[in-house]
Design a protein around this motif. Structure first.
Motif, PDB file in Angstrom:
ATOM      1  N   PRO A 187       0.835  -1.209   0.000  1.00  0.00           N
ATOM      2  CA  PRO A 187       0.000   0.000   0.000  1.00  0.00           C
ATOM      3  C   PRO A 187       0.867   1.255   0.000  1.00  0.00           C
ATOM      4  CG  PRO A 187      -0.742  -1.572   1.668  1.00  0.00           C
ATOM      5  CD  PRO A 187       0.581  -2.062   1.169  1.00  0.00           C
ATOM      6  N   ALA A 188       0.341   2.336  -0.515  1.00  0.00           N
ATOM      7  CA  ALA A 188       1.080   3.593  -0.583  1.00  0.00           C
ATOM      8  C   ALA A 188       1.612   3.988   0.793  1.00  0.00           C
ATOM      9  CB  ALA A 188       0.182   4.704  -1.127  1.00  0.00           C
ATOM     10  N   GLY A 189       2.902   4.283   0.850  1.00  0.00           N
ATOM     11  CA  GLY A 189       3.519   4.718   2.095  1.00  0.00           C
ATOM     12  C   GLY A 189       3.950   3.601   3.023  1.00  0.00           C
ATOM     13  N   LYS A 190       3.693   2.346   2.667  1.00  0.00           N
ATOM     14  CA  LYS A 190       4.018   1.225   3.557  1.00  0.00           C
ATOM     15  C   LYS A 190       5.354   0.552   3.230  1.00  0.00           C
ATOM     16  CE  LYS A 190       0.246   1.450   6.018  1.00  0.00           C
ATOM     17  NZ  LYS A 190       0.310   1.849   7.454  1.00  0.00           N
ATOM     18  N   LEU A 191       5.879   0.772   2.038  1.00  0.00           N
ATOM     19  CA  LEU A 191       7.168   0.180   1.697  1.00  0.00           C
ATOM     20  C   LEU A 191       8.266   1.033   2.323  1.00  0.00           C
ATOM     21  CD1 LEU A 191       8.459  -2.106  -0.023  1.00  0.00           C
ATOM     22  CD2 LEU A 191       8.722  -0.417  -1.856  1.00  0.00           C
ATOM     23  N   PRO A 192       9.129   0.454   3.168  1.00  0.00           N
ATOM     24  CA  PRO A 192      10.101   1.252   3.929  1.00  0.00           C
ATOM     25  C   PRO A 192      11.329   1.702   3.137  1.00  0.00           C
ATOM     26  CG  PRO A 192      10.353  -1.042   4.494  1.00  0.00           C
ATOM     27  CD  PRO A 192       9.162  -0.969   3.571  1.00  0.00           C
ATOM     28  N   TYR A 193      11.277   1.683   1.840  1.00  0.00           N
ATOM     29  CA  TYR A 193      12.347   2.221   1.005  1.00  0.00           C
ATOM     30  C   TYR A 193      11.744   2.590  -0.343  1.00  0.00           C
ATOM     31  CZ  TYR A 193      12.430  -2.171  -1.637  1.00  0.00           C
ATOM     32  OH  TYR A 193      12.090  -3.233  -2.419  1.00  0.00           O
ATOM     33  N   SER A 194      12.427   3.417  -1.088  1.00  0.00           N
ATOM     34  CA  SER A 194      11.963   3.824  -2.411  1.00  0.00           C
ATOM     35  C   SER A 194      12.993   3.433  -3.459  1.00  0.00           C
ATOM     36  CB  SER A 194      11.730   5.333  -2.472  1.00  0.00           C
ATOM     37  OG  SER A 194      11.504   5.742  -3.818  1.00  0.00           O
ATOM     38  N   PRO A 195      12.672   2.489  -4.355  1.00  0.00           N
ATOM     39  CA  PRO A 195      13.624   2.088  -5.390  1.00  0.00           C
ATOM     40  C   PRO A 195      14.040   3.254  -6.293  1.00  0.00           C
ATOM     41  CG  PRO A 195      11.838   0.508  -5.237  1.00  0.00           C
ATOM     42  CD  PRO A 195      11.434   1.691  -4.412  1.00  0.00           C
ATOM     43  N   ASP A 196      13.141   4.195  -6.507  1.00  0.00           N
ATOM     44  CA  ASP A 196      13.422   5.295  -7.432  1.00  0.00           C
ATOM     45  C   ASP A 196      14.206   6.438  -6.788  1.00  0.00           C
ATOM     46  OD1 ASP A 196      12.141   4.028  -9.571  1.00  0.00           O
ATOM     47  OD2 ASP A 196      10.189   4.806  -8.968  1.00  0.00           O
ATOM     48  N   SER A 197      13.848   6.802  -5.549  1.00  0.00           N
ATOM     49  CA  SER A 197      14.481   7.982  -4.946  1.00  0.00           C
ATOM     50  C   SER A 197      15.657   7.674  -4.027  1.00  0.00           C
ATOM     51  CB  SER A 197      13.434   8.785  -4.171  1.00  0.00           C
ATOM     52  OG  SER A 197      12.978   8.057  -3.035  1.00  0.00           O
ATOM     53  N   GLN A 198      15.783   6.436  -3.570  1.00  0.00           N
ATOM     54  CA  GLN A 198      16.848   6.123  -2.613  1.00  0.00           C
ATOM     55  C   GLN A 198      18.016   5.345  -3.220  1.00  0.00           C
ATOM     56  OE1 GLN A 198      14.068   4.646   0.738  1.00  0.00           O
ATOM     57  NE2 GLN A 198      15.752   5.644   1.838  1.00  0.00           N
ATOM     58  N   PHE A 199      17.933   5.051  -4.515  1.00  0.00           N
ATOM     59  CA  PHE A 199      19.009   4.324  -5.172  1.00  0.00           C
ATOM     60  C   PHE A 199      19.425   5.012  -6.469  1.00  0.00           C
ATOM     61  CE2 PHE A 199      17.090   0.754  -2.758  1.00  0.00           C
ATOM     62  CZ  PHE A 199      18.217   0.287  -2.113  1.00  0.00           C
ATOM     63  N   THR A 200      20.709   4.894  -6.784  1.00  0.00           N
ATOM     64  CA  THR A 200      21.240   5.318  -8.079  1.00  0.00           C
ATOM     65  C   THR A 200      21.717   4.073  -8.808  1.00  0.00           C
ATOM     66  OG1 THR A 200      21.968   7.482  -7.259  1.00  0.00           O
ATOM     67  CG2 THR A 200      23.033   6.648  -9.249  1.00  0.00           C
ATOM     68  N   PRO A 201      21.207   3.792 -10.003  1.00  0.00           N
ATOM     69  CA  PRO A 201      21.607   2.567 -10.706  1.00  0.00           C
ATOM     70  C   PRO A 201      23.007   2.652 -11.291  1.00  0.00           C
ATOM     71  CG  PRO A 201      20.134   3.868 -12.080  1.00  0.00           C
ATOM     72  CD  PRO A 201      20.180   4.551 -10.746  1.00  0.00           C
ATOM     73  N   LEU A 202      23.734   1.543 -11.177  1.00  0.00           N
ATOM     74  CA  LEU A 202      25.018   1.405 -11.859  1.00  0.00           C
ATOM     75  C   LEU A 202      24.824   0.744 -13.213  1.00  0.00           C
ATOM     76  CD1 LEU A 202      27.259   0.132  -8.902  1.00  0.00           C
ATOM     77  CD2 LEU A 202      26.964   2.487  -9.705  1.00  0.00           C
ATOM     78  N   GLY A 203      23.810  -0.114 -13.307  1.00  0.00           N
ATOM     79  CA  GLY A 203      23.509  -0.782 -14.566  1.00  0.00           C
ATOM     80  C   GLY A 203      22.989  -2.188 -14.351  1.00  0.00           C
ATOM     81  N   MET A 204      22.466  -2.767 -15.426  1.00  0.00           N
ATOM     82  CA  MET A 204      22.010  -4.147 -15.395  1.00  0.00           C
ATOM     83  C   MET A 204      23.217  -5.076 -15.258  1.00  0.00           C
ATOM     84  SD  MET A 204      18.740  -3.747 -15.725  1.00  0.00           S
ATOM     85  CE  MET A 204      18.217  -5.463 -15.888  1.00  0.00           C
ATOM     86  N   VAL A 205      22.978  -6.252 -14.688  1.00  0.00           N
ATOM     87  CA  VAL A 205      24.038  -7.238 -14.512  1.00  0.00           C
ATOM     88  C   VAL A 205      23.778  -8.468 -15.377  1.00  0.00           C
ATOM     89  CG1 VAL A 205      25.160  -8.812 -12.883  1.00  0.00           C
ATOM     90  CG2 VAL A 205      24.599  -6.491 -12.184  1.00  0.00           C
ATOM     91  N   SER A 206      22.628  -9.106 -15.181  1.00  0.00           N
ATOM     92  CA  SER A 206      22.337 -10.337 -15.907  1.00  0.00           C
ATOM     93  C   SER A 206      20.848 -10.627 -15.886  1.00  0.00           C
ATOM     94  CB  SER A 206      23.082 -11.520 -15.276  1.00  0.00           C
ATOM     95  OG  SER A 206      22.550 -11.800 -13.985  1.00  0.00           O
ATOM     96  N   LYS A 207      20.464 -11.544 -16.732  1.00  0.00           N
ATOM     97  CA  LYS A 207      19.110 -12.089 -16.656  1.00  0.00           C
ATOM     98  C   LYS A 207      19.193 -13.597 -16.821  1.00  0.00           C
ATOM     99  CE  LYS A 207      17.492 -11.933 -21.478  1.00  0.00           C
ATOM    100  NZ  LYS A 207      16.374 -11.493 -22.354  1.00  0.00           N
ATOM    101  N   SER A 208      18.271 -14.281 -16.130  1.00  0.00           N
ATOM    102  CA  SER A 208      18.207 -15.737 -16.190  1.00  0.00           C
ATOM    103  C   SER A 208      16.802 -16.113 -16.629  1.00  0.00           C
ATOM    104  CB  SER A 208      18.522 -16.356 -14.821  1.00  0.00           C
ATOM    105  OG  SER A 208      19.793 -15.936 -14.367  1.00  0.00           O
ATOM    106  N   PRO A 209      16.604 -16.399 -17.917  1.00  0.00           N
ATOM    107  CA  PRO A 209      15.267 -16.737 -18.415  1.00  0.00           C
ATOM    108  C   PRO A 209      14.655 -17.900 -17.652  1.00  0.00           C
ATOM    109  CG  PRO A 209      16.764 -16.355 -20.227  1.00  0.00           C
ATOM    110  CD  PRO A 209      17.606 -16.394 -18.992  1.00  0.00           C
ATOM    111  N   PHE A 210      13.349 -17.846 -17.504  1.00  0.00           N
ATOM    112  CA  PHE A 210      12.640 -18.890 -16.774  1.00  0.00           C
ATOM    113  C   PHE A 210      12.262 -20.049 -17.686  1.00  0.00           C
ATOM    114  CE2 PHE A 210      10.832 -16.646 -12.758  1.00  0.00           C
ATOM    115  CZ  PHE A 210      12.125 -16.418 -12.335  1.00  0.00           C
ATOM    116  N   MET A 211      12.189 -21.220 -17.074  1.00  0.00           N
ATOM    117  CA  MET A 211      11.789 -22.439 -17.767  1.00  0.00           C
ATOM    118  C   MET A 211      10.498 -22.958 -17.151  1.00  0.00           C
ATOM    119  SD  MET A 211      13.795 -26.125 -17.905  1.00  0.00           S
ATOM    120  CE  MET A 211      14.981 -25.637 -19.163  1.00  0.00           C
ATOM    121  N   LEU A 212       9.534 -23.241 -18.003  1.00  0.00           N
ATOM    122  CA  LEU A 212       8.274 -23.839 -17.566  1.00  0.00           C
ATOM    123  C   LEU A 212       8.368 -25.351 -17.728  1.00  0.00           C
ATOM    124  CD1 LEU A 212       5.269 -23.633 -16.698  1.00  0.00           C
ATOM    125  CD2 LEU A 212       4.710 -23.372 -19.130  1.00  0.00           C
ATOM    126  N   ALA A 213       8.073 -26.066 -16.658  1.00  0.00           N
ATOM    127  CA  ALA A 213       8.152 -27.528 -16.690  1.00  0.00           C
ATOM    128  C   ALA A 213       6.941 -28.123 -15.993  1.00  0.00           C
ATOM    129  CB  ALA A 213       9.431 -28.021 -16.028  1.00  0.00           C
TER     130      ALA A 213
END
Length: 319
Positions: free
Chosen positions: A99-125
Motif C-alpha cells: 500500500p502507498a507509504g508502507k514500503l520502507p524504502y523507495s527504489p526510485d528515490s533512494q538508489f542510483t543505478p550502476l547498470g544491469m548485470v544479468s538475466k536468467s530466463p525462466f523455464m516452464l516444466a
C-alpha cells in the motif's frame, strides 16, 4: 596554532583526494547463499574485484521478499562502499504490491543505478504425470481442466509466482497457486506430483529435467538457452508474448558522488564484457547484460508496465 590548522587542512584535502576505492566494497544480496542471485553476485563480485583493485565482499541479507536487504542498503552511507544487487522483486514488484507509504524504502528515490548485470530466463516444466508433451498440449490440458491444476512457486509475489500469473494472463488458463518457501521446494513438489507445473530459472529446473523427473515445455525467452539447447523458446512453442526472467541490477545509495558512481559503473561494464565471465554465466543459464543507462531506463519502464498489469489482474498483495 595556524601551522596546526594548516596541517589539518592539508591532511583533510589529502584524504578527500584519496583514490576510490581505498577499501573493500560490500555487495548486499537480498537472498541467502546458494541461490541463483547469490551465485551471480559471487561470480560478478570476484571479477569486479580485479577491475576495482579492491575485494568485493558478499553480504547475504535474506527475508521479506528482499525488503530487509533493500532497506539496509538504501540507508547505507552514500560513499560507494555499499552496493545493492536489486531484482525484479525489490525494484519493481514490491512497490506495486505494498500500500502507498508502507514500503520502507523507495527504489526510485533512494538508489542510483550502476547498470544491469544479468538475466536468467525462466523455464516452464511439468510433472511427469501430466499428459502433455509440449506447450500446446499443456495449454489444451489446462483449458480443459480449469481450476483443477496447481503450480508451485518460491512464494507469494516471488518472481516465479509473478511469472506464472503472467502465463495465465496471456494464455487464458486457470491454474491455482501453491506457494513454497523456495524454488527448490516448489520443484520438489512438482517432482512428487503435488503440483502439475513449476516455473523458475534454468539452473533451478534444468537438473531435474535432465534427470527425467520433470518435463520442460519452454524457455520464456526470445532465444534458446545454451544451458538447455533442446528446449524450445516460448515463441517456438506457441506463446510468443510470454517472456520472463530473473534479472539483477546493481545500485548504490542515492547521493553517492558522481565520480564514484562513474567509476563503479564503468568497471562494471568492463567486467561484464569479459568473455570468461560471460561464459560462466551462460553455463548456468544466465546472460550478462552490460547495457547503458538508457537501456537500463527502457528495461525498467517495460518491466513496470508488464508487472503492474499482472499484479492488477491477479490481485497480488504483500502478505
Amino acid at each position: 596554532m595556524m601551522a596546526v590548522a594548516g596541517c589539518c587542512l592539508l591532511t583533510a584535502n589529502a584524504l578527500s583526494a584519496e583514490p576510490f576505492p581505498a577499501k573493500p566494497i560490500r555487495l548486499v544480496v537480498p537472498f541467502g547463499a546458494g541461490g541463483i542471485t547469490d551465485n551471480i553476485a559471487r561470480l560478478v563480485g570476484q571479477e569486479w574485484s580485479g577491475a576495482l583493485g579492491q575485494t568485493v565482499l558478499i553480504e547475504n541479507r535474506p527475508g521479506a521478499g528482499g525488503l530487509i536487504a533493500a532497506q539496509a542498503a538504501a540507508k547505507a552511507a552514500p560513499d560507494g562502499y555499499t552496493v545493492f544487487m536489486g531484482t525484479v522483486g525489490t525494484q519493481i514488484v514490491n512497490p506495486l504490491i505494498y500500500p502507498a507509504g508502507k514500503l520502507p524504502y523507495s527504489p526510485d528515490s533512494q538508489f542510483t543505478p550502476l547498470g544491469m548485470v544479468s538475466k536468467s530466463p525462466f523455464m516452464l516444466a511439468v510433472a511427469a504425470s501430466v499428459p502433455a508433451r509440449d506447450l500446446n498440449e499443456f495449454l489444451a490440458y489446462a483449458r480443459s481442466h480449469p481450476d483443477r491444476l496447481d503450480y508451485g512457486s518460491a512464494g507469494s509475489a516471488s518472481a516465479p509466482h509473478m511469472s506464472m500469473e503472467l502465463f495465465k494472463l496471456l494464455s487464458g488458463t486457470k491454474i491455482n497457486h501453491v506457494p513454497y518457501k523456495s524454488g527448490a521446494e516448489a520443484v520438489n513438489a512438482a517432482i512428487g506430483g503435488h503440483v502439475a507445473a513449476v516455473i523458475d530459472a534454468v539452473p533451478v529446473v534444468m537438473p531435474q529435467v535432465k534427470a527425467g523427473k520433470l518435463r520442460a515445455l519452454a524457455i520464456a525467452n526470445g532465444t534458446r538457452s545454451s544451458a538447455a539447447p533442446t528446449v524450445p523458446t516460448s515463441q517456438e512453442a506457441g506463446l510468443p508474448s510470454f517472456e520472463t526472467s530473473s534479472w539483477n541490477a546493481l545500485y548504490v545509495p542515492a547521493g553517492t558522488p558522481p565520480a564514484v558512481v562513474d567509476r563503479l559503473a564503468t568497471t562494471l561494464r568492463t567486467t561484464l564484457a569479459r568473455p570468461g565471465l560471460r561464459s560462466r554465466l551462460a553455463a548456468q543459464g544466465s546472460e550478462a547484460l552490460a547495457g547503458t543507462q538508457q537501456e537500463y531506463a527502457a528495461t525498467m519502464a517495460a518491466e513496470k508496465k508488464k508487472w503492474a498489469a499482472v499484479v492488477e489482474a491477479a490481485k497480488i498483495k504483500a502478505e
